[in-house]
Design a protein around this motif. Structure first.
Motif, short mmCIF file in Angstrom:
data_model
loop_
_atom_site.label_atom_id
_atom_site.label_comp_id
_atom_site.label_asym_id
_atom_site.label_seq_id
_atom_site.Cartn_x
_atom_site.Cartn_y
_atom_site.Cartn_z
N GLN A 188 0.80 -1.22 0.00
CA GLN A 188 0.00 0.00 0.00
C GLN A 188 0.84 1.28 0.00
OE1 GLN A 188 -3.08 0.29 2.92
NE2 GLN A 188 -4.05 -1.67 2.35
N VAL A 189 2.08 1.16 0.43
CA VAL A 189 2.93 2.36 0.52
C VAL A 189 4.19 2.23 -0.33
CG1 VAL A 189 2.10 3.00 2.80
CG2 VAL A 189 4.05 1.47 2.60
N ALA A 190 4.30 1.16 -1.10
CA ALA A 190 5.53 0.89 -1.84
C ALA A 190 5.91 2.04 -2.77
CB ALA A 190 5.38 -0.41 -2.63
N ASP A 191 4.91 2.68 -3.38
CA ASP A 191 5.22 3.75 -4.32
C ASP A 191 5.71 5.02 -3.63
OD1 ASP A 191 2.70 4.09 -3.16
OD2 ASP A 191 1.96 5.29 -4.84
N LEU A 192 5.63 5.08 -2.30
CA LEU A 192 6.09 6.24 -1.55
C LEU A 192 7.51 6.05 -1.01
CD1 LEU A 192 2.86 6.91 0.54
CD2 LEU A 192 3.56 8.05 -1.58
N LEU A 193 8.08 4.87 -1.21
CA LEU A 193 9.36 4.52 -0.60
C LEU A 193 10.52 4.63 -1.58
CD1 LEU A 193 8.15 1.27 1.25
CD2 LEU A 193 8.23 3.60 2.17
N GLU A 194 11.68 4.93 -1.03
CA GLU A 194 12.90 4.89 -1.82
C GLU A 194 13.25 3.42 -2.11
OE1 GLU A 194 14.60 7.36 -3.06
OE2 GLU A 194 13.32 8.92 -2.15
N GLY A 211 -0.80 11.02 6.71
CA GLY A 211 -0.36 10.07 5.70
C GLY A 211 1.13 9.76 5.69
N ARG A 212 1.88 10.32 6.59
CA ARG A 212 3.32 10.07 6.63
C ARG A 212 3.59 8.60 6.93
NH1 ARG A 212 7.72 13.78 9.91
NH2 ARG A 212 9.59 12.57 9.39
N VAL A 213 4.60 8.02 6.26
CA VAL A 213 4.93 6.61 6.41
C VAL A 213 6.12 6.43 7.34
CG1 VAL A 213 5.60 4.50 5.19
CG2 VAL A 213 4.03 6.12 4.10
N TYR A 214 6.03 5.42 8.20
CA TYR A 214 7.09 5.14 9.16
C TYR A 214 7.54 3.69 9.06
CZ TYR A 214 6.02 9.55 11.55
OH TYR A 214 5.84 10.87 11.85
N TRP A 215 8.80 3.46 9.37
CA TRP A 215 9.33 2.11 9.53
C TRP A 215 10.43 2.20 10.57
CZ3 TRP A 215 9.78 5.34 5.48
CH2 TRP A 215 11.06 5.76 5.09
N ARG A 216 10.67 1.12 11.28
CA ARG A 216 11.57 1.20 12.42
C ARG A 216 12.97 1.63 12.04
NH1 ARG A 216 9.99 -0.91 17.43
NH2 ARG A 216 12.02 -0.22 18.16
N GLY A 217 13.44 1.26 10.89
CA GLY A 217 14.77 1.66 10.48
C GLY A 217 14.92 3.15 10.31
#
Length: 239
Positions: A188-194, A211-217
């Motif tokens: 769902q968020v792949a297109d927003l990621l580097e 709508g900001r996306v977060y990941w632990r890294g």
């Protein structure tokens, strides 16, 4: 007419140097309330517990008699948040706001809010206004507030957690807007990621407000350390 004021050492930071002592005398007109006397010497009422007058617990609306001995001490810690209220931070505490949100604490903040707006927002949203501006804490219209002790966000965070012991739920709020985070599938968020992020991480959360996306890294070791340090003294909240 005069009054004898005996402030606890924890309150000396609000006093001019000549009054940073165990006891001092102030002039008194016989008509001012105890609360007015306390604020006139420089201490916001948010920073004192119910004072003692001649050894007996009193109220800030009380009018002391000539020669009364007034003992002042800070509120006991932890201090319950009124009605489970969240926090509102003034414009100078942006780093503290981000740390509180990192820990899942409901924290409103804007970097351009004026004093009158902050006082209005605190009352309207039932939030405790955190600030290092004593004049702001002395505004009569303020619903609830507290002086933040310490220089730098780490010391300030330790002070707020010690004073109010708010429930913690790390990694559940957006550090940018205070919205709640919800887990989302990677697709769902792949297109927003580097590309590197898509390749290296599988678990993601997204703010339900902005709508900001977060990941632990993305947080890095330093933010992990902030959370770990807070949890050493405050266990995480569970519903």
């Amino acid at each position: 007419m005069h009054l004898v004021v005996r402030p606890a050492p924890a309150l000396w930071l609000f006093l001019p140097p000549r009054r940073r002592c165990a006891s001092f005398v102030v002039s008194y007109d016989g008509s001012a309330s105890l609360g007015h006397v306390v604020q006139a010497v420089g201490i916001p009422l948010t920073e004192v517990a119910a004072p003692d007058v001649d050894g007996a617990r009193s109220d800030v609306s009380h009018r002391p008699h000539d020669g009364a001995v007034i003992e002042l001490r800070p509120p006991p810690r932890p201090q319950p948040l009124p009605d489970g209220a969240g926090f509102l931070l003034d414009v100078h505490l942006g780093s503290l706001a981000r740390r509180l949100r990192l820990l899942g604490v409901d924290t409103a903040y804007g970097n351009d809010a004026e004093d009158a707006h902050l006082v209005d927002q605190a009352g309207r949203e039932r939030r405790v206004l955190l600030t290092q501006d004593r004049g702001l804490l002395m505004r009569r219209a303020l619903w609830a507030g507290a002086y933040v002790r310490g220089h730098g966000a780490d010391a300030q965070l330790a002070d707020v957690l010690d004073r109010f012991a708010p429930p913690l739920a790390p990694w559940t709020r957006c550090s940018a807007c205070n919205g709640e985070l919800a887990d989302v599938p990677k697709q769902q968020v792949a297109d927003l990621l580097e590309p590197g992020t898509r390749r290296c991480y599988e678990r993601f959360a997204r703010c339900t407000s902005c709508g900001r996306v977060y990941w632990r890294g993305a947080h890095g070791r330093r933010l992990d350390a902030v959370v770990a340090d807070a949890l050493r003294t405050r266990p995480p909240w569970r519903s």
